[in-house]
Design a protein around this motif. Sequence first.
Motif, PDB file in Angstrom:
ATOM      1  N   ILE A 268      -0.834   9.465   8.170  1.00 40.77           N
ATOM      2  CA  ILE A 268      -2.123   8.821   8.724  1.00 40.77           C
ATOM      3  C   ILE A 268      -2.511   7.600   7.667  1.00 40.77           C
ATOM      4  N   LYS A 269      -2.028   7.527   6.666  1.00 42.50           N
ATOM      5  CA  LYS A 269      -2.380   6.327   5.875  1.00 42.50           C
ATOM      6  C   LYS A 269      -1.444   5.123   6.392  1.00 42.50           C
ATOM      7  N   TYR A 270      -0.355   5.178   7.029  1.00 43.97           N
ATOM      8  CA  TYR A 270       0.506   3.920   7.591  1.00 43.97           C
ATOM      9  C   TYR A 270       0.122   4.096   9.043  1.00 43.97           C
ATOM     10  N   LYS A 271      -0.698   4.770   9.699  1.00 46.34           N
ATOM     11  CA  LYS A 271      -1.083   4.734  11.040  1.00 46.34           C
ATOM     12  C   LYS A 271       0.179   4.757  11.967  1.00 46.34           C
ATOM     13  N   ILE A 272       0.929   5.771  11.635  1.00 47.83           N
ATOM     14  CA  ILE A 272       2.074   6.325  12.568  1.00 47.83           C
ATOM     15  C   ILE A 272       1.485   7.286  13.631  1.00 47.83           C
ATOM     16  N   PRO A 273       1.625   6.962  14.924  1.00 47.69           N
ATOM     17  CA  PRO A 273       1.079   8.069  15.855  1.00 47.69           C
ATOM     18  C   PRO A 273       1.934   9.468  15.617  1.00 47.69           C
ATOM     19  N   GLU A 274       2.900   9.362  15.717  1.00 47.78           N
ATOM     20  CA  GLU A 274       3.788  10.507  15.896  1.00 47.78           C
ATOM     21  C   GLU A 274       5.071  10.485  14.798  1.00 47.78           C
TER      22      GLU A 274
ATOM     23  N   ASN B  34       7.422   7.168  16.606  1.00 48.29           N
ATOM     24  CA  ASN B  34       7.040   6.219  17.946  1.00 48.29           C
ATOM     25  C   ASN B  34       6.263   5.144  17.767  1.00 48.29           C
ATOM     26  N   SER B  35       6.614   4.237  16.592  1.00 46.52           N
ATOM     27  CA  SER B  35       5.921   3.139  16.348  1.00 46.52           C
ATOM     28  C   SER B  35       6.838   2.178  15.796  1.00 46.52           C
ATOM     29  N   ALA B  36       6.853   0.839  15.845  1.00 48.27           N
ATOM     30  CA  ALA B  36       7.619  -0.034  15.074  1.00 48.27           C
ATOM     31  C   ALA B  36       6.886  -1.186  14.336  1.00 48.27           C
ATOM     32  N   SER B  37       5.840  -0.907  13.945  1.00 48.67           N
ATOM     33  CA  SER B  37       5.060  -1.715  12.837  1.00 48.67           C
ATOM     34  C   SER B  37       5.657  -1.743  11.525  1.00 48.67           C
ATOM     35  N   THR B  38       5.110  -2.769  10.764  1.00 48.41           N
ATOM     36  CA  THR B  38       5.650  -2.984   9.457  1.00 48.41           C
ATOM     37  C   THR B  38       5.345  -1.801   8.532  1.00 48.41           C
ATOM     38  N   GLU B  39       4.040  -1.276   8.818  1.00 53.75           N
ATOM     39  CA  GLU B  39       3.589  -0.137   8.036  1.00 53.75           C
ATOM     40  C   GLU B  39       4.309   1.069   8.530  1.00 53.75           C
ATOM     41  N   THR B  40       4.777   1.171   9.577  1.00 51.40           N
ATOM     42  CA  THR B  40       5.550   2.372  10.111  1.00 51.40           C
ATOM     43  C   THR B  40       6.932   2.330   9.163  1.00 51.40           C
ATOM     44  N   SER B  41       7.617   1.390   9.272  1.00 49.03           N
ATOM     45  CA  SER B  41       8.773   1.046   8.143  1.00 49.03           C
ATOM     46  C   SER B  41       8.349   1.264   6.876  1.00 49.03           C
ATOM     47  N   GLU B  42       7.410   0.989   6.068  1.00 49.92           N
ATOM     48  CA  GLU B  42       7.177   1.367   4.890  1.00 49.92           C
ATOM     49  C   GLU B  42       6.741   2.877   4.712  1.00 49.92           C
ATOM     50  N   GLY B  43       6.045   3.407   5.570  1.00 55.23           N
ATOM     51  CA  GLY B  43       5.756   4.805   5.391  1.00 55.23           C
ATOM     52  C   GLY B  43       7.016   5.812   5.588  1.00 55.23           C
TER      53      GLY B  43
END
Length: 357
Positions: free
Chosen positions: A31-37, A334-343
């Motif tokens: 939730i914090k890093y905005k990862i959908p799934e 199921n996301s490729a954002s910088t935040e996703t990678s950090e999470g």
Amino acid sequence: MKRLFTTLFFLTIFFAVSGQTSTDFADSIRIKYKIPELAFAVVSADTIFELQTLGVQRINTDFKAKPDDRFHIGSNTKAITAFISALLVAQGQIKWDTKFLDLFPELKEKSRKEYQDITLQDLLTFRGTLPAYTYTFDKPTKRQIKGDDAAQRFQLAKYFLSQKPMQIENGLTPSNADYILAGLMLEKVSKKSFKELVTDFGKTLGIVFGFDYPNLTDTLQPWGHDINLKPLPPFDNYKLNWLLSAGNINVSLTDYIKFIQLQLKGLKGQTKILSSQTFEKLLYGLPTFSFGWFNKFDTLTNHHIAYNEGNAGAFITRVQIIKETGKAFIIFTNSASTETSEGVTIIIEHLKKKYSK
């Protein structure tokens, strides 16, 4: 499958009593890093310690995550390609030192001299010196590459073999082009398409492998999200077809666990599919990058770690196999954002600390 559900039932009861589940922590990071799934697992050769799928298949929707959701695993495909190669080597269909141009002599004359002796092993271990290539590159253009799917990958090989080689850094020349050529070699000697090779291999383990982004064939599967968290609608991405053997497999986490547990069993000599020496060779046999796997030695824990990350612009999937503890850590998103990678980094480090012994 029955054994898997039995294991999951036992673990659900165990963690409910002991309060040791990581689900709440992982979901808070999601939730914090905005990862959908987000899907994650911790496994050994014969045990699933944790397995969970959280969130939604598509951002800003009510399509809830399901245990059998499929994720595009990007470059984690490379370990599967290398494994199939090892099977064909064991069957005598090809050798590690088979030269690409010996199988495709028609490309010899117009190939640069630097590529005359590249072998299957060179290609699978990022030592082929071919130029860098990934799905974001502008060249070659679609207009340059013609024919059906197989013909296009052949044309790509012809193109790359005419280009200047990559400069070696730290002993490696990492390029998806290496795996495009390796895939062609496997098709040539087996007389099967790469998709047939992967599908047949999956059947031996009870795994259903797919190709392309999952929503291309089923819109009720997870949609990938780009670096801006924009959901990508179904579309036929010709570059993913070009990168088929380098990074275009999709699979559910429950199925992928079977492939990872096979590696853990193999390292312990608990399977006859390949020798324990071959498993060691595939994951840790060469410095920095072996056969489809990066590897490193963690001086703080004295652990040998085989790892890789898949990211074809819409999904990030990360896997680590720890030799000394006999455990593996798998994160699918199921996301490729910088935040996703950090999470993902935070979650995997949390799990490794928890299961450090």
